[in-house]
Design an enzyme around this catalytic site. Structure first.
Site, PDB file in Angstrom:
ATOM      1  N   SER A  41       0.096   9.698   8.377  1.00  0.00           N
ATOM      2  CA  SER A  41      -0.801   9.914   7.234  1.00  0.00           C
ATOM      3  C   SER A  41      -1.911  10.918   7.484  1.00  0.00           C
ATOM      4  O   SER A  41      -2.675  11.228   6.565  1.00  0.00           O
ATOM      5  CB  SER A  41      -1.386   8.577   6.761  1.00  0.00           C
ATOM      6  OG  SER A  41      -0.428   7.885   5.997  1.00  0.00           O
ATOM      7  N   LYS A  66      -2.041  13.676   4.996  1.00  0.00           N
ATOM      8  CA  LYS A  66      -2.782  13.641   3.737  1.00  0.00           C
ATOM      9  C   LYS A  66      -4.045  14.496   3.779  1.00  0.00           C
ATOM     10  O   LYS A  66      -4.582  14.850   2.725  1.00  0.00           O
ATOM     11  CB  LYS A  66      -3.112  12.196   3.367  1.00  0.00           C
ATOM     12  CG  LYS A  66      -1.862  11.374   3.031  1.00  0.00           C
ATOM     13  CD  LYS A  66      -2.230   9.962   2.627  1.00  0.00           C
ATOM     14  CE  LYS A  66      -1.012   9.153   2.230  1.00  0.00           C
ATOM     15  NZ  LYS A  66      -0.348   8.512   3.362  1.00  0.00           N
ATOM     16  N   SER A  71      -5.044   5.483   1.887  1.00  0.00           N
ATOM     17  CA  SER A  71      -3.901   6.236   2.386  1.00  0.00           C
ATOM     18  C   SER A  71      -2.673   5.961   1.519  1.00  0.00           C
ATOM     19  O   SER A  71      -1.554   5.802   2.017  1.00  0.00           O
ATOM     20  CB  SER A  71      -3.613   5.888   3.855  1.00  0.00           C
ATOM     21  OG  SER A  71      -2.839   6.897   4.452  1.00  0.00           O
ATOM     22  N   LYS A  95      -9.567  10.617   8.791  1.00  0.00           N
ATOM     23  CA  LYS A  95      -8.316  10.007   8.355  1.00  0.00           C
ATOM     24  C   LYS A  95      -7.644   9.304   9.513  1.00  0.00           C
ATOM     25  O   LYS A  95      -7.756   9.721  10.653  1.00  0.00           O
ATOM     26  CB  LYS A  95      -7.389  11.102   7.818  1.00  0.00           C
ATOM     27  CG  LYS A  95      -6.158  10.628   7.103  1.00  0.00           C
ATOM     28  CD  LYS A  95      -6.477  10.146   5.708  1.00  0.00           C
ATOM     29  CE  LYS A  95      -5.319   9.407   5.083  1.00  0.00           C
ATOM     30  NZ  LYS A  95      -5.024   8.117   5.702  1.00  0.00           N
TER      31      LYS A  95
END
Length: 196
Positions: free
Chosen positions: A27, A30, A87, A189
């Site tokens: 993720s 992202k 997420s 993140k």
């Protein structure tokens, strides 16, 4: 494992271990999805209050997700928050499709942007980071992307430090547990798939 610590102002590498070994970004992908969206906002292609329609593909994404239903709508800003905080894979696909492209075409654009940022060992195949054997990056490249997000989009950086948000009747909390445990932490993140 791979790791890198850089000085965000100077770019000086303070610590590095296997920083150029190609791995699945999960993720962390992202961050590049949001980089594309922030760019589109600045260029006037999108607006924060714009309503985005949820496609069948987006609604069918596997967790982590917020449970978007096919044919429903979500504002661009709420989709950004869902991606940065929860997420959410369904919201990431909605964002990818918001520019009138398939998710794969959006991923090709992500890879082109990565090259322009100097991320020479990165290739994207989707907007979420869900498993794809051709989607790889390195710790060094992710550090370059992080630095670019902070420097180029300070007006949107606050999204990465939101601890929770509401969607429908549910409250979703950030996956980034350091935001609650580490004084001064403000983003960016986290990501996990088994292969990563």
């Amino acid at each position: 494992y791979s790791a890198i610590v850089i000085d965000a102002d100077s770019g000086e590498v303070l610590f590095s271990r296997r920083a150029d070994q190609r791995r699945y970004p999960a993720s962390l992908t992202k961050m590049m999805t949001l980089y594309q969206i922030f760019t589109a906002l600045e260029e006037g292609e999108l607006k924060l209050n714009q309503k985005l329609k949820v496609s069948r593909r987006a609604a069918g994404q596997t967790p982590s997700k917020i449970g978007l239903k096919r044919g429903s709508y979500i504002t661009l800003e709420k989709a950004i928050i869902a991606v940065a905080v929860k997420s959410a894979n369904d919201a990431a696909t909605v964002l990818a499709e918001s520019l009138g492209e398939s998710e794969f075409d959006f991923a090709l654009r992500m890879t082109e942007t990565a090259r322009n940022l100097g991320m020479k060992n990165t290739r994207f195949r989707n907007a979420s980071g869900l498993p794809n054997r051709r989607q790889r990056s390195t710790a060094r490249d992710m550090a370059l992307l992080s630095k670019a997000l902070i420097e180029q989009f300070p007006q949107y950086y606050h999204y990465f430090s939101i601890p929770k948000f509401k969607w429908g009747k549910r409250t979703f909390y950030t996956h980034n547990k350091l935001l609650r445990k580490f004084r001064g932490m403000d983003g960016l993140k986290t990501g996990y798939i088994r292969a990563s």
